[in-house]
Each structure stands twice: as structure tokens, then as C-alpha cells.
Design a protein around this motif. Structure first.
Motif, PDB file in Angstrom:
ATOM      1  N   THR A   5      64.369  12.996  91.235  1.00  0.00           N
ATOM      2  CA  THR A   5      63.786  13.462  92.542  1.00  0.00           C
ATOM      3  C   THR A   5      62.514  14.038  92.288  1.00  0.00           C
ATOM      4  N   SER A   6      61.647  13.440  93.223  1.00  0.00           N
ATOM      5  CA  SER A   6      60.123  13.790  93.082  1.00  0.00           C
ATOM      6  C   SER A   6      59.669  15.225  93.672  1.00  0.00           C
ATOM      7  N   ARG A   7      60.646  15.488  94.605  1.00  0.00           N
ATOM      8  CA  ARG A   7      60.530  16.783  95.313  1.00  0.00           C
ATOM      9  C   ARG A   7      60.621  17.961  94.358  1.00  0.00           C
ATOM     10  N   ARG A   8      61.545  17.745  93.480  1.00  0.00           N
ATOM     11  CA  ARG A   8      61.988  18.949  92.474  1.00  0.00           C
ATOM     12  C   ARG A   8      60.835  19.031  91.399  1.00  0.00           C
ATOM     13  N   VAL A   9      60.277  17.801  91.256  1.00  0.00           N
ATOM     14  CA  VAL A   9      58.867  17.775  90.281  1.00  0.00           C
ATOM     15  C   VAL A   9      57.773  18.661  90.801  1.00  0.00           C
ATOM     16  N   ARG A  10      57.427  18.221  92.134  1.00  0.00           N
ATOM     17  CA  ARG A  10      56.556  19.211  92.672  1.00  0.00           C
ATOM     18  C   ARG A  10      56.881  20.529  92.904  1.00  0.00           C
ATOM     19  N   THR A  11      58.227  21.077  93.179  1.00  0.00           N
ATOM     20  CA  THR A  11      58.199  22.444  93.258  1.00  0.00           C
ATOM     21  C   THR A  11      58.330  22.988  91.769  1.00  0.00           C
ATOM     22  N   GLY A  12      58.602  22.314  90.750  1.00  0.00           N
ATOM     23  CA  GLY A  12      58.583  22.717  89.536  1.00  0.00           C
ATOM     24  C   GLY A  12      57.027  22.994  89.299  1.00  0.00           C
ATOM     25  N   GLY A  13      56.278  21.977  89.504  1.00  0.00           N
ATOM     26  CA  GLY A  13      54.735  22.176  89.053  1.00  0.00           C
ATOM     27  C   GLY A  13      54.250  23.443  89.916  1.00  0.00           C
ATOM     28  N   ILE A  14      54.725  23.666  91.086  1.00  0.00           N
ATOM     29  CA  ILE A  14      54.197  24.796  91.703  1.00  0.00           C
ATOM     30  C   ILE A  14      54.623  26.043  91.254  1.00  0.00           C
ATOM     31  N   ALA A  15      55.903  26.100  90.655  1.00  0.00           N
ATOM     32  CA  ALA A  15      56.439  27.371  89.947  1.00  0.00           C
ATOM     33  C   ALA A  15      55.618  27.534  88.785  1.00  0.00           C
ATOM     34  N   LEU A  16      55.300  26.444  87.967  1.00  0.00           N
ATOM     35  CA  LEU A  16      54.641  26.561  86.836  1.00  0.00           C
ATOM     36  C   LEU A  16      53.366  27.084  86.857  1.00  0.00           C
ATOM     37  N   ILE A  17      52.467  26.591  87.968  1.00  0.00           N
ATOM     38  CA  ILE A  17      51.311  27.113  88.234  1.00  0.00           C
ATOM     39  C   ILE A  17      51.329  28.508  88.753  1.00  0.00           C
ATOM     40  N   LEU A  18      52.469  28.971  89.530  1.00  0.00           N
ATOM     41  CA  LEU A  18      52.460  30.363  89.958  1.00  0.00           C
ATOM     42  C   LEU A  18      52.941  31.063  88.633  1.00  0.00           C
ATOM     43  N   SER A  19      53.576  30.828  87.757  1.00  0.00           N
ATOM     44  CA  SER A  19      53.835  31.395  86.664  1.00  0.00           C
ATOM     45  C   SER A  19      52.511  31.885  85.751  1.00  0.00           C
ATOM     46  N   GLY A  20      51.616  30.750  85.775  1.00  0.00           N
ATOM     47  CA  GLY A  20      50.180  31.020  85.083  1.00  0.00           C
ATOM     48  C   GLY A  20      49.651  31.976  85.934  1.00  0.00           C
ATOM     49  N   PHE A  21      49.561  32.033  87.121  1.00  0.00           N
ATOM     50  CA  PHE A  21      48.780  33.135  88.037  1.00  0.00           C
ATOM     51  C   PHE A  21      49.448  34.391  87.831  1.00  0.00           C
ATOM     52  N   LEU A  22      50.749  34.467  87.490  1.00  0.00           N
ATOM     53  CA  LEU A  22      51.362  36.035  87.772  1.00  0.00           C
ATOM     54  C   LEU A  22      50.937  36.450  85.945  1.00  0.00           C
ATOM     55  N   ALA A  23      51.184  35.446  85.066  1.00  0.00           N
ATOM     56  CA  ALA A  23      50.944  35.996  83.490  1.00  0.00           C
ATOM     57  C   ALA A  23      49.435  36.403  83.493  1.00  0.00           C
ATOM     58  N   LEU A  24      48.475  35.602  84.254  1.00  0.00           N
ATOM     59  CA  LEU A  24      47.198  35.972  84.293  1.00  0.00           C
ATOM     60  C   LEU A  24      46.836  37.327  84.913  1.00  0.00           C
ATOM     61  N   LEU A  25      47.640  37.612  85.962  1.00  0.00           N
ATOM     62  CA  LEU A  25      47.490  38.859  86.739  1.00  0.00           C
ATOM     63  C   LEU A  25      47.964  39.925  85.757  1.00  0.00           C
ATOM     64  N   ALA A  26      49.007  40.039  85.040  1.00  0.00           N
ATOM     65  CA  ALA A  26      49.667  40.738  84.347  1.00  0.00           C
ATOM     66  C   ALA A  26      48.677  41.155  83.199  1.00  0.00           C
ATOM     67  N   LEU A  27      48.207  40.082  82.289  1.00  0.00           N
ATOM     68  CA  LEU A  27      47.461  40.430  81.196  1.00  0.00           C
ATOM     69  C   LEU A  27      46.120  41.074  81.428  1.00  0.00           C
ATOM     70  N   SER A  28      45.611  40.591  82.783  1.00  0.00           N
ATOM     71  CA  SER A  28      44.395  41.316  83.037  1.00  0.00           C
ATOM     72  C   SER A  28      44.416  42.818  83.556  1.00  0.00           C
ATOM     73  N   VAL A  29      45.443  43.051  84.180  1.00  0.00           N
ATOM     74  CA  VAL A  29      45.758  44.421  84.368  1.00  0.00           C
ATOM     75  C   VAL A  29      46.085  45.075  83.073  1.00  0.00           C
ATOM     76  N   TYR A  30      46.906  44.666  82.348  1.00  0.00           N
ATOM     77  CA  TYR A  30      47.053  45.186  80.789  1.00  0.00           C
ATOM     78  C   TYR A  30      45.815  45.476  80.129  1.00  0.00           C
ATOM     79  N   THR A  31      45.066  44.512  79.866  1.00  0.00           N
ATOM     80  CA  THR A  31      43.721  44.470  79.498  1.00  0.00           C
ATOM     81  C   THR A  31      42.838  45.624  79.872  1.00  0.00           C
ATOM     82  N   GLY A  32      42.617  45.683  81.310  1.00  0.00           N
ATOM     83  CA  GLY A  32      42.014  46.753  82.053  1.00  0.00           C
ATOM     84  C   GLY A  32      42.530  48.216  81.796  1.00  0.00           C
ATOM     85  N   VAL A  33      43.723  48.313  81.914  1.00  0.00           N
ATOM     86  CA  VAL A  33      44.302  49.664  81.637  1.00  0.00           C
ATOM     87  C   VAL A  33      44.152  49.827  80.130  1.00  0.00           C
ATOM     88  N   THR A  34      44.081  49.269  79.183  1.00  0.00           N
ATOM     89  CA  THR A  34      44.424  49.464  77.749  1.00  0.00           C
ATOM     90  C   THR A  34      43.009  49.741  77.252  1.00  0.00           C
TER      91      THR A  34
END
Length: 105
Positions: A23-52
Motif C-alpha cells: 500500500t503506497s498510502r502507508r509508505v507516505r504516512t510512514g515517511g511523514i511520521a519519520l520526518i516528524l520524529s526527526g523534527f521532534l527529536a531535533l526540538l528535544a535535543l535543542s532544548v536540552y542543549t540550551g538548558v544544559t
């Protein structure tokens, strides 16, 4: 960071299930979820770096980041790359094969 891990897990499961079902729709949704995961991790590590590094104006000069912090930055790169590759796979499958040309027969 927990939202990033959950999003990455969902992206991997959607990608694997799309591979099994085709199913190609699941591939697109999975890709969006992985990109969102990268953005959320980037946000978390940026905040952690700034606080530390600068916590309420006080600098921790003897602070050192451990191996898990470095692996998290590598994980961000890998999550973005996996999401981009899944989105490219979706685009490749969405366009499909070219239409046959009647003049070539």
C-alpha cells in the motif's frame, strides 16, 4: 523525546506493513511520521542543549555530553533520511510506469 520515539516507531511499523501489503498510502504516512520524529527529536535535543549549556545564566563549564547524546544527534539524521527515502519511494510508486506509446508498436 518520547513523542519522537513513538512517531519513529509508528513510521517504521507503517513502512514495514506497507512493504508487506504493497500500500503506497502507508509508505507516505510512514515517511511523514519519520520526518516528524526527526523534527521532534531535533526540538528535544535543542532544548536540552540550551538548558544544559546556559541554565538561567549559569554556565556549566565542566559539563560533558555522553555517548547517548551523540547517538541521539545521529538518530535525528537517520530519521530524516529514512523519512525522505520513504517519501521518494512513495513518489516513485505514485507515478507508476509510463503509458505505452502507440507509435512504438
Amino acid at each position: 523525546m518520547l513523542l519522537s520515539v513513538l512517531s519513529c516507531f509508528a513510521g517504521v511499523l507503517l513502512g514495514l506493513s506497507a512493504f508487506a501489503n504493497g500500500t503506497s498510502r502507508r509508505v507516505r504516512t510512514g515517511g511523514i511520521a519519520l520526518i516528524l520524529s526527526g523534527f521532534l527529536a531535533l526540538l528535544a535535543l535543542s532544548v536540552y542543549t540550551g538548558v544544559t549549556v546556559n541554565f538561567f545564566g549559569k554556565r556549566f563549564l565542566d559539563w560533558r555530553f555522553s555517548w547517548s547524546y551523540i547517538l541521539a544527534w545521529v538518530g535525528i539524521i537517520l530519521a530524516f533520511a529514512a523519512g525522505v527515502f520513504q517519501m521518494c519511494a512513495y513518489q516513485k510508486n505514485a507515478t507508476g510506469p509510463p503509458a505505452p506509446n502507440i507509435a512504438d508498436s
